[in-house]
Design a protein around this motif. Structure first.
Motif, mmCIF file in Angstrom:
data_model
loop_
_atom_site.group_PDB
_atom_site.id
_atom_site.type_symbol
_atom_site.label_atom_id
_atom_site.label_comp_id
_atom_site.label_asym_id
_atom_site.label_seq_id
_atom_site.Cartn_x
_atom_site.Cartn_y
_atom_site.Cartn_z
ATOM 1 N N UNK A 33 0.856 -1.180 0.000
ATOM 2 C CA UNK A 33 0.000 0.000 0.000
ATOM 3 C C UNK A 33 0.895 1.233 0.000
ATOM 4 N N UNK A 34 0.679 2.150 -0.963
ATOM 5 C CA UNK A 34 1.537 3.334 -1.066
ATOM 6 C C UNK A 34 0.683 4.600 -1.002
ATOM 7 N N UNK A 35 1.243 5.625 -0.358
ATOM 8 C CA UNK A 35 0.581 6.917 -0.196
ATOM 9 C C UNK A 35 1.480 8.020 -0.747
ATOM 10 N N UNK A 36 0.958 8.820 -1.660
ATOM 11 C CA UNK A 36 1.644 10.017 -2.145
ATOM 12 C C UNK A 36 0.819 11.213 -1.691
ATOM 13 N N UNK A 37 1.235 11.838 -0.594
ATOM 14 C CA UNK A 37 0.461 12.912 0.027
ATOM 15 C C UNK A 37 0.973 14.255 -0.463
ATOM 16 N N UNK A 38 0.196 14.904 -1.333
ATOM 17 C CA UNK A 38 0.555 16.212 -1.859
ATOM 18 C C UNK A 38 -0.210 17.318 -1.160
ATOM 19 N N UNK A 39 0.072 18.560 -1.530
ATOM 20 C CA UNK A 39 -0.584 19.694 -0.886
ATOM 21 C C UNK A 39 -2.082 19.733 -1.153
ATOM 22 N N UNK A 40 -2.494 19.272 -2.321
ATOM 23 C CA UNK A 40 -3.905 19.330 -2.702
ATOM 24 C C UNK A 40 -4.580 17.970 -2.657
ATOM 25 N N UNK A 41 -3.916 16.961 -3.178
ATOM 26 C CA UNK A 41 -4.528 15.631 -3.238
ATOM 27 C C UNK A 41 -3.590 14.561 -2.702
ATOM 28 N N UNK A 42 -4.191 13.466 -2.256
ATOM 29 C CA UNK A 42 -3.446 12.301 -1.773
ATOM 30 C C UNK A 42 -3.785 11.127 -2.670
ATOM 31 N N UNK A 43 -2.775 10.596 -3.335
ATOM 32 C CA UNK A 43 -2.962 9.440 -4.211
ATOM 33 C C UNK A 43 -2.532 8.193 -3.469
ATOM 34 N N UNK A 44 -3.364 7.168 -3.557
ATOM 35 C CA UNK A 44 -3.124 5.915 -2.848
ATOM 36 C C UNK A 44 -3.144 4.783 -3.859
ATOM 37 N N UNK A 45 -2.207 3.872 -3.730
ATOM 38 C CA UNK A 45 -2.145 2.742 -4.650
ATOM 39 C C UNK A 45 -1.963 1.431 -3.918
ATOM 40 N N UNK A 46 -2.501 0.383 -4.491
ATOM 41 C CA UNK A 46 -2.355 -0.974 -3.960
ATOM 42 C C UNK A 46 -1.685 -1.801 -5.049
ATOM 43 N N UNK A 47 -0.505 -2.320 -4.743
ATOM 44 C CA UNK A 47 0.262 -3.050 -5.739
ATOM 45 C C UNK A 47 0.384 -4.523 -5.392
ATOM 46 N N UNK A 48 0.142 -5.356 -6.401
ATOM 47 C CA UNK A 48 0.366 -6.788 -6.304
ATOM 48 C C UNK A 48 1.622 -7.069 -7.127
ATOM 49 N N UNK A 49 2.740 -7.302 -6.443
ATOM 50 C CA UNK A 49 4.008 -7.381 -7.155
ATOM 51 C C UNK A 49 4.330 -6.009 -7.722
#
Length: 258
Positions: A3-19
């Motif tokens: 599980x990855x979080x890219x927390x920016x000033x305006x938006x937060x992008x979240x991703x779930x990676x399988x491999x």
């Protein structure tokens, strides 16, 4: 799963990676005061809709440029996912030398974006992120982070035009039918879009001249697709560059035991 979080000033992008595959992704507004409990509720709903469970996650990585938001995400990961998150920052192994005069000044989001651009597109490469600010991150032929450029973002410029010109309306950012606008809205859309495309092309050409190489250009962020349609220098659009970079940095740190 990671599980990855890219927390920016305006938006937060979240991703779930399988491999290495990004199986799910979400885009939330950044709320600096969101608590760990609130993160648990939000992610539980998103996971349920995706048919996933917290127990499937065996690691997490975070890039955050909003310090007040970081602690709550870390608490959520430790408590609900029972995992120690990797927070990208000073001391974290990225596999990429940083040529900045003070490497600590470079935002974590810029580093992971550059890492992903290098891994996906080779070197030299220029990664342009159309976020709150428009950032140009340069990876030289040796695979090192050479530095970059920071300019006002599309959203900031558009809002400033509305706020400081009393007779101009707030406009939706779309590609106008022609460069010469036939009404105020089209004229503003043309100025913003082609103004930013021109800025991109001008900066990219100067960067390439300094590098002495025809570096590839990859764009990411909210307005990447739109600006790329009017740009002469953008080679590719990759909306998930930062999430991919987070996964790469996570793998590199686990491989070294960091």
């Amino acid at each position: 799963m990671l599980l990855v979080f890219d927390v920016g000033n305006t938006s937060t992008k979240i991703g779930l990676l399988q491999g290495r595959e990004l199986s799910r992704h979400w885009d939330l507004s950044t709320q600096a005061d969101r608590t760990a409990d609130e993160w648990g509720i939000v992610l539980e709903v998103l996971f349920a809709r995706a048919g996933r469970k917290f127990a499937e996650v065996d690691g997490a990585a975070i890039a955050c440029v909003v310090p007040p938001a970081l602690a709550a995400i870390e608490r959520f990961v430790r408590r609900d996912l029972r995992s120690e998150p990797l927070v990208v920052g000073p001391g974290v192994h990225t596999g990429m030398p940083i040529r900045y005069e003070n490497p600590r000044e470079v935002g974590a989001d810029r580093i992971v974006t550059a890492v992903a651009a290098h891994e996906e597109y080779g070197a030299p490469v220029i990664a342009i992120d159309f976020g709150t600010a428009t950032t140009f991150d340069v990876v030289d032929a040796a695979g090192a982070y050479a530095g970059g450029v920071i300019a006002p973002g599309v959203g900031i410029a558009t809002e400033a035009l509305f706020e400081h010109a009393s007779r101009l309306p707030r406009v939706e950012m779309l590609r106008p039918p022609r460069v010469i606008g036939r009404n105020t809205v089209q004229s503003m859309q043309s100025g913003i879009l082609y103004g930013f495309a021109g800025q991109v092309d001008g900066i990219v050409r100067r960067i390439r001249q300094e590098l002495g190489a025809e570096a590839r250009v990859v764009a990411t962020g909210t307005y990447a697709e739109l600006v790329s349609q009017a740009s002469e220098t953008i080679d590719a659009v990759d909306p998930f560059l930062a999430l991919k970079g987070l996964a790469t940095v996570y793998r590199r740190n686990r491989a070294t035991g960091s």
